[in-house]
Design a protein around this motif. Structure first.
Motif, PDB file in Angstrom:
ATOM      1  N   ARG A 120      12.660   0.479   5.296  1.00 22.06           N
ATOM      2  CA  ARG A 120      13.772  -0.426   5.616  1.00 22.06           C
ATOM      3  C   ARG A 120      14.276  -0.225   7.038  1.00 22.06           C
ATOM      4  O   ARG A 120      14.484  -1.175   7.774  1.00 22.06           O
ATOM      5  CB  ARG A 120      14.926  -0.164   4.646  1.00 22.06           C
ATOM      6  N   GLU A 145      19.947  -3.745   0.330  1.00 23.42           N
ATOM      7  CA  GLU A 145      19.575  -3.825   1.744  1.00 23.42           C
ATOM      8  C   GLU A 145      19.772  -5.239   2.240  1.00 23.42           C
ATOM      9  O   GLU A 145      19.604  -6.200   1.489  1.00 23.42           O
ATOM     10  CB  GLU A 145      18.129  -3.354   1.959  1.00 23.42           C
ATOM     11  N   LYS A 160      12.050   4.729  -3.160  1.00 24.38           N
ATOM     12  CA  LYS A 160      12.170   5.566  -4.370  1.00 24.38           C
ATOM     13  C   LYS A 160      11.934   4.715  -5.621  1.00 24.38           C
ATOM     14  O   LYS A 160      11.217   5.118  -6.522  1.00 24.38           O
ATOM     15  CB  LYS A 160      13.565   6.218  -4.429  1.00 24.38           C
ATOM     16  N   ILE A 219       0.862  -1.173   0.000  1.00 23.72           N
ATOM     17  CA  ILE A 219       0.000   0.000   0.000  1.00 23.72           C
ATOM     18  C   ILE A 219       0.900   1.225   0.000  1.00 23.72           C
ATOM     19  O   ILE A 219       1.787   1.352   0.848  1.00 23.72           O
ATOM     20  CB  ILE A 219      -0.904  -0.006   1.251  1.00 23.72           C
ATOM     21  N   GLN A 261       4.099   9.029  -0.970  1.00 14.36           N
ATOM     22  CA  GLN A 261       4.503   8.310  -2.191  1.00 14.36           C
ATOM     23  C   GLN A 261       3.476   8.557  -3.302  1.00 14.36           C
ATOM     24  O   GLN A 261       3.833   8.857  -4.446  1.00 14.36           O
ATOM     25  CB  GLN A 261       4.604   6.802  -1.922  1.00 14.36           C
TER      26      GLN A 261
END
Ligand code: ATP
Length: 796
Positions: free
Chosen positions: A324, A646, A60, A31, A36
């Motif tokens: 994150r 990540e 991003k 979602i 965003q």
């Protein structure tokens, strides 16, 4: 004899793409947050720049991918009118994968998502010949090819157009001279006089490079800028339809931008559109992740963007969440790495973690580098065993400042702990090893322009007698006078000359003295001719390995690959044996990596449904490997290479005085150091769950703030408490993995307690069960056997 029926390729573990692995978490069902969505749906006004400044882990990539879909599906903008440019293959791959996962429509596949370099090289390929006839066949000269090129063309005996070289030029100097002539910084005349070389020689060299489309990386950018400038400034030249067609330009990873690339965006955005309306630009990045200043990136570009696009209105938007980072990791990243260095900009002050629970980052201090390595290895073992298998080796990354540290750590871990290490950046190391001759051979098989240069490189290896370079330079001059117009005539011409004792070879290689070498040239060329026929119907990684084996075996190239080249006559047996052992180990890695590059490229080739042949496709893309993760290995990377990735667990070592971060941890007393601050920020912000930072200074010697942000206690897996906020619960939520069952947890805890806690580090190192967990496949295999693993050849 080789029994073709017997040939079978075993499955080689190519690993998973780091990007695919990270994008799996059902991207579609995510979602989007309000900030965003505000970016996704922002109308792409002409002559406007939408500047997205957003922090680490804010999504991003996902937001840009969603915006592309919005433009296509809601605003009905044609995919061919959208151009997406980024700095690295990895970012391009991440965006392409995310877009694919979000969309069911084939339309999004038509969007051009490229790196700047690949965009420029395609532009030159498609339109270059309309402006300059030399643009038909271009290929990249990598560093090793450039070195060979320079070494052949800068011998005193090298002549071009009848003029020989009289000055002395190193490969780097030669490259600089040619680059400054190309961009107009100096003229051929000035350069020739400065370096005491003949003008005709220099212009001949440039002409040769141009005629054969041999380019260095920066050439693609500077030539594309020239091409666009020519087209923009001339009424009579053809329009570059592709540029005229773009309405929307999207730039990802803008923080890594440098000024020559900015020129590309300026040229595309000012290229007159088909409907004469202006273009829209969307730019995204995190200014504080600018860590390529030494290559010309500039963090100020974000703030100065209006100056570079005076006709555009700039609208800034930020993403206010990080998905994150936990609050704990976010705080360390901003308060330790950024604030003391004056880098805590507005776009970060409102960013919040969406995570409910986080684990306080761990600060570990050790008196020596070895102690630090022991600490990390033990902690990795503990995490894997005590988490009952919830954490895997590949969840862990160690981030260093230099490649040298990567090798030191991996050697130590493999030797003392049998922990296998996946070293990022290693996947294209074969390019600068002796395996590079495979590329020369493939260029010859593919009849690429300039393949006579590749032949010279191979002849240079075959000819092991003194003064080989001088003979090759003469051979090149002789070749210039043959006027062979097409590369595919080259092999026949040479074979004909060798079979009939013609002038071409015998004027340089005296038939008696060089009998053996001439025979080897002939064998090599004949085998190439056979393999060219074989490759006509068989283009795949396996068939290529087969051809390469037969070709290298037909000459002394196999010997060249198998043996170290740096052995002197007076070297002791022991030293020769040591060098040979190291050489064969490296050879094994390089061949595996080469094969892996071939297979990765083949997968992309099939996906791209390219009308080119596979060898050609591979030769254009072999340098584009992105790191892969392997499930039985931990990851080792420099901070620079890990950018954009990540990992659940991040270790940042710091005991080595030269590469310590201490000045940032004790920054109250130090001068600000923005570059180092940004580097630490990029490192810490790769963390999904557990962050460990190392130092030589104990935490209780540091400021109260450091003590508040870090813990020097190791996080405990206490399986009795399962509630929210515990380590296991936080990890299983962060990683979206099933909570380990009781028996696994207690088995792991027992293993660790018995073998690590109670044993001395030495005993722990020889712990056999752990060795099994990390079992590594080790053997030192010769080239011939290595090949046989890929093609199951019967040994001769
Ligand atoms: N709306 C969302 N809901 C859930 N997860 C999200 C959302 N947006 C992004 N993410 C996740 O957040 C993580 C980070 O996203 P991404 O890698 O795109 O960040 P980034 O902004 O490019 O980070 P960096 O600049 O540090 O490389 C990814 O795992 C992604 O799937």
């Amino acid at each position: 004899m080789i029994n073709m029926e017997d040939i079978m390729i075993p499955e080689v573990d190519r690993g998973d793409s780091v990007i695919e692995e990270m994008s799996q978490d059902s991207i579609k069902s995510q979602i989007f947050t309000k900030s965003q969505l505000d970016i996704v749906e922002s109308y792409p006004n002409a002559n406007e720049i939408l500047l997205i400044k957003a922090g680490p882990g804010s999504g991003k990539t996902l937001t840009i991918a969603r915006r592309i879909l919005y433009l296509i599906e809601e605003l009905k903008i044609s995919p061919d009118q959208i151009l997406v440019l980024s700095m690295t293959n990895r970012a391009v791959e991440a965006l392409t994968t995310t877009l694919k996962s979000l969309s069911e429509s084939y339309l999004s596949e038509r969007v051009n998502i490229s790196t700047f370099h690949s965009f420029c090289s395609h532009l030159l390929e498609d339109y270059g010949s309309l402006y300059d006839e030399n643009y038909k066949n271009i290929r990249l000269l990598d560093d090793l090819s450039w070195r060979s090129f320079s070494s052949i063309f800068t011998t005193k005996t090298a002549t071009i157009k009848g003029k020989s070289i009289s000055g002395s030029l190193t490969p780097t100097k030669l490259e600089k001279v040619i680059a400054s002539i190309k961009v107009g910084k100096t003229t051929i005349k000035e350069a020739a006089s400065e370096f005491k070389i003949s003008e005709e020689y220099l212009s001949g060299l440039i002409e040769y490079l141009n005629k054969n489309g041999m380019k260095r990386y920066p050439d693609f950018i500077s030539d594309a800028i020239k091409l666009m400038n020519k087209s923009l400034n001339s009424q009579n030249l053809p329009v570059i339809h592709q540029l005229a067609n773009y309405k929307i330009i999207i730039i990802d990873e803008f923080q890594d931008m440098h000024y020559s690339l900015l020129k590309i965006i300026q040229n595309i955005s000012s290229y007159p559109g088909l409907d004469n309306e202006g273009k829209h630009i969307t730019i995204a990045g995190d200014p504080n992740q600018c860590i390529y200043e030494f290559l010309g990136s500039d963090p100020k570009l974000f703030d100065d963007i209006g100056k570079h696009f005076p006709n555009f209105k700039v609208t800034e938007k930020n993403i206010e969440e990080t998905f994150r980072l936990s609050d704990e990791v976010l705080k360390v990243s901003t308060e330790i790495a950024l604030r003391p260095n004056g880098l805590l900009d507005n776009y970060l002050s409102s960013i919040k973690s969406v995570k409910q629970f986080g684990i306080k980052p761990i600060y570990f201090s050790n008196g020596s580098v070895m102690e630090e390595y022991d600490f990390i290895a033990n902690e990795i073992s503990r995490l894997i065993l005590e988490s009952g298998g919830l954490l895997k080796l590949s969840d862990i990354i160690i981030l260093t400042r230099t490649n040298r540290e990567i090798y030191a750590i991996s050697e130590y871990f493999e030797k003392h702990y049998s922990i296998k290490c996946n070293k990022f950046g290693d996947s294209t190391k074969w390019v600068s090893s002796n395996i590079h001759i495979f590329l020369d051979i493939l260029n010859i098989l593919n009849f690429n322009w300039g393949s006579e240069f590749c032949l010279m490189c191979i002849f240079l290896v075959i000819d092991t007698k003194p003064n080989a370079r001088m003979r090759i330079a003469k051979l090149f001059s002789a070749f210039e006078t043959t006027e062979i117009s097409e590369p595919d005539k080259l092999i026949d011409f040479m074979l004909d000359d060798l079979s009939n004792n013609g002038d071409f070879f015998s004027s340089i290689y005296k038939p008696v003295e060089f009998k053996h070498i001439l025979a080897t040239f002939k064998n090599f060329l004949e085998q190439c001719r056979t393999e060219i026929e074989f490759q006509k119907d068989n283009h795949n990684p396996k068939s290529i390995m087969e051809s390469l084996l037969r070709i290298t075996r037909s000459s002394n190239l196999l010997e060249y690959l198998n043996n170290p080249q740096d052995i002197s006559i007076d070297e002791s047996e022991a030293s020769i044996s040591k060098k040979t052992k190291t050489h064969r180990k490296d050879l094994e890695t390089n061949v595996i990596m080469f094969y892996s590059s071939l297979t990765i490229s083949y997968r992309k080739f099939l996906e791209a449904e390219s009308d080119k042949n596979f060898i050609d496709f591979f030769l254009r893309s072999y340098s584009e490997d992105t790191p892969v993760i392997k499930h039985d290995m931990i990851n080792l990377s420099t901070v620079h290479t890990a950018k954009g990735l990540e990992f659940p667990v991040v270790f940042i070592p710091g005991a080595m005085p030269r590469f310590s971060w201490n000045s940032l941890y004790t920054s109250d007393n130090e001068k600000p150091d923005p570059s180092k601050g940004r580097l630490l920020y990029v490192a810490t912000t790769r963390t999904k769950s557990l962050l460990y930072v190392g130092s030589s200074e104990p935490l209780n010697n540091l400021s109260p703030k450091m003590n508040e942000l870090f813990s020097d206690k190791l996080p405990s897996f206490n399986s009795k408490f399962k509630g929210q906020g515990t380590l296991l619960h936080t990890l299983s939520t962060d990683l979206n993995r099933v909570y380990p069952n009781e028996s696994k947890l207690s088995e792991g805890a027992k293993l660790y307690a018995n073998f690590f806690k109670k044993s001395t580090p030495k005993l722990a190192r020889s712990f056999s069960t752990t060795s099994k967990i990390y079992a590594g496949y080790r053997s030192s295999i010769q080239m011939q056997v290595l090949f046989s693993r890929f093609g199951r050849f019967k040994r001769l």
